[in-house]
Scaffold this active site. Sequence first.
Site, PDB file in Angstrom:
ATOM      1  CD  GLU A 128      61.070  -1.861  80.261  1.00  0.00           C
ATOM      2  OE1 GLU A 128      60.461  -0.751  80.812  1.00  0.00           O
ATOM      3  OE2 GLU A 128      60.500  -1.939  79.187  1.00  0.00           O
ATOM      4  CB  ALA A 270      59.689   8.169  83.759  1.00  0.00           C
ATOM      5  CD  GLU A 272      56.873   0.432  82.403  1.00  0.00           C
ATOM      6  OE1 GLU A 272      57.724   1.567  82.349  1.00  0.00           O
ATOM      7  OE2 GLU A 272      56.804  -0.381  81.703  1.00  0.00           O
ATOM      8  CG  ASN A 273      59.932   0.602  88.579  1.00  0.00           C
ATOM      9  OD1 ASN A 273      60.576  -0.187  87.758  1.00  0.00           O
ATOM     10  ND2 ASN A 273      60.496   1.745  88.625  1.00  0.00           N
ATOM     11  CD  GLU A 306      56.970   5.931  82.342  1.00  0.00           C
ATOM     12  OE1 GLU A 306      56.850   4.503  82.228  1.00  0.00           O
ATOM     13  OE2 GLU A 306      57.618   6.321  81.379  1.00  0.00           O
TER      14      GLU A 306
END
Length: 883
Positions: A128, A270, A272-273, A306
């Site tokens: 991202e 962080a 959030e994949n 996340e």
Amino acid sequence: MPAKPHRTIRLKDYKPASHEIDSVDLDINLEPEKTRVTARLKMRPNPARETLADKLVLVGQGLELVEVKLSGRKLGAKDYAVTADSLTIKAVPEKPFTLEITTICNPQANKALTGLYRSRDMYCTQCEAEGFRRITYYLDRPDVLSIFTTRIEADAEAAPVLLSNGNLVESGKVGKTGRHYAIWHDPFKKPSYLFAMVAGKLAHIRDTFKTMSGRKVELRIYVEPGKEDRCGWAMDSLKRSMAWDERRWGREYDLDIFMIVAVSDFNMGAMENKGLNVFNDKLVLASPETATDGNFESIEAVIGHEYFHNWTGNRITCRDWFQLCLKEGLTVFRDQEFTADERSGTVERIAAVRGLRAAQFPEDAGPLAHPVRPSSYIEINNFYTATVYQKGAEVCRMLQTTLGLDGFRKGMDLYFERHDGEATTVEKFVACFEDACGVDLKQFMLWYSQAGTPELVCSLRYDTKSQTAELTVEQSLSPSPGQPKKKPYQIPLRMGLIGSNGQDIELQLEDGSEPRDGVIELTRAREKIRFKNVPSKPVASLLRGFSAPVNLTFDQSVEDLEFLMVHDSDLYNRWQAAQTYATRVIINSMKSAKATTQPGLELAMALRHTVSDESLEPAYRAQFMSLPSEPDLARQIRSNVDPAAIHEARDRVLKVVGQELAELLQQLYERNRAKGTYSPDAANAGKRSLRAAALSLLVRRGLPADITLAAKHFGEARNMTDQLTGLGLLADIAGPERTRALAAFEKQWSGDLLVMDKWFAVQAMSDLPDTAEQVEALLRHPLFSLHNPNKVRALIGSFAQANQLNFNRPDGKGYQLVVSSIIELDGFNPQVAARMLGAFRSWQTLEPGRRKLASKALETVRSHPGLSRDAYEIVTKMIGSEE
Ligand code: BES
Ligand code: ZN
């Protein structure tokens, strides 16, 4: 240099992609300097396309193209065209086809920390917003969703652990090469920005979670070997997040495994994949000895954040990056609600409002102002802003306040039902609330398109004869870049009227109706609200719980403020009354520095009642006695700001408060000593924060005994919270105690880079006059590195963003120092460099001398040859364009 060397992207130019991608098979062959990636894309023309689909333009950056095959046929050089950031296949069939692209990239040389890079010995990715294009050529945009299967191959010894999104389907050795592989399959369609891959020597802790429908989910947290014992809190936070999302929103996790990886070099907090969140290690690793209560709290919030993206962001994603608040604002709102439910609602609200006012209000009042949904950008990474995040969260909160908890939940349910699996827009989101609740939110939509903080000016009139109270409210909206004129907002104003007995009077409008939960919906530029049956002159408590992100001006007497500080049933507004009162006292004392009476005497008296009220939570009382910060005061002053004068005036008032309340403070300090072993929970943390607040006010007196007490607090600390409280206080007091404490801390923690960040930060935030020189020296400290974003934030970020006094040193030394680091950083990590430039966002409000120096510093950046697009956008907007 041309006036505008970088392209502006506009919301109004949105066009659907030419093609859909049914599936992606990635084959990633890891080598430090030559990683080979083969992407097999099953594609077809997009039925929603607005252009022809006879050619295909993919984006890619920093890639070496090896080979392209179209439906099995190897393409020749004349069949495609490659530029610095694209690959065009000149002719593709207008029916389904496969494209196989092989490229090479260099993770080892990637210092921008986006795409595929190395953090210490590990390989990791950050996609991202637009990092996937640094891994392979692709339709790297959030509205292209696909099914990913990823094969990772690496040296088995260098990278024994191979991770990607979804479920592990196969793994094994690659003959006798010493290499091994793993194949991961993610059954959920996702945009490329949610792709992740991690490989390296990693240890993990594991646990399981049983979902509300009874499925068992494997939970894992991966860290550098040796750090497993610092993952417990993160795991605990994860399980509570999962349970909360089920309880509060009915949302369940959807894969069989959920993984978190902690990496030490990370541009953000962080990511959030899908099924494989990647975290900055400072937001995972915690032990009582190495992390403060504040760290524990952020870990809980970010793990929650996340995780919550799995529904708000991943299952339902953004059509384009202008819709970023659709996932970020909503998810921040959700993580704030999580914290409020897990801890204290009021304390969380105060923290969120402090954060909003500290970061978002100045952004909205300065040259970088933009709406929650911006209409244009040059570099999308510059729009992960306080406005998109924090004001975006406030907009969701206002919807909840306006529609009520149940109404809001109905709208959310409809949103999940309608848009699951889609990439959608703010309009579609808001339509769910309109349809679920049968309301018209057209005017409400202005919150997404207009920038700037609305000003609410209120006045209250009471008429004894008719027993009515009349509230007049005016909205005024100042112009912001590109928006000279604005329309009035729909604003939920939560309020109460308090009788002289200290009790809330039941609100009754003229037509006899009662506002639900005390919420009045304002819709006009100016309106009058009449309340009937008000038996005596009331005191108004306006904007309870900070029900809208506005600046409130309400002419209240000191007596009214004192009354609210004691009686308001809304604890948030009690705190607000204290802040308003203290702000007034400090600013008045600046105007009349030679005043004979000691400023702050009455303030101290007014604080005493609530601070000593044992029925209130310690954490709340700690907030109550934490008086407005220097930036808070600067914001109220608005123009010709002299940070040194603010610092002095604030110091003076705090000193009086410390002296006046000394006895009470000493008692609080003694009585709230933690017993037993350290626990990071809210109640225990609250006690420590009350003690710290008491100690900090005591030390303001500057007596030798106070310094001894701070040194003792530091020396006897059994946890990082207390240790850092002591160190932070000593850092502002020149003398042997300070020197000794800093040396002791360094000696104790030089083996732990994360803890050393605190040591850098504490020195950068000191108000001693040689702080800029100290920071300059620390830039050369052997443990400092510009290549590690946490170090940059700890030293340069803390100095520029949390040290108003010294960053704004009248000789310009602070600006020069920060600017020269930023220019160096921009050479390899533009994203973080541009973020650091944000420290200058309020430069135009400074007094003329500093303003001139800041402007000169910004000019130095602007004229730097080879400036990144990221820094270019920020610095030109900051200076003001000459177009
Ligand atoms: N999606 C973001 C991370 C991100 C931001 C990636 C910008 C790439 C560019 C993530 O969900 C996020 O918002 N993280 C925040 C922390 C959060 C608790 C507000 C962060 O990284 O600061
Ligand atoms: Zn987020």
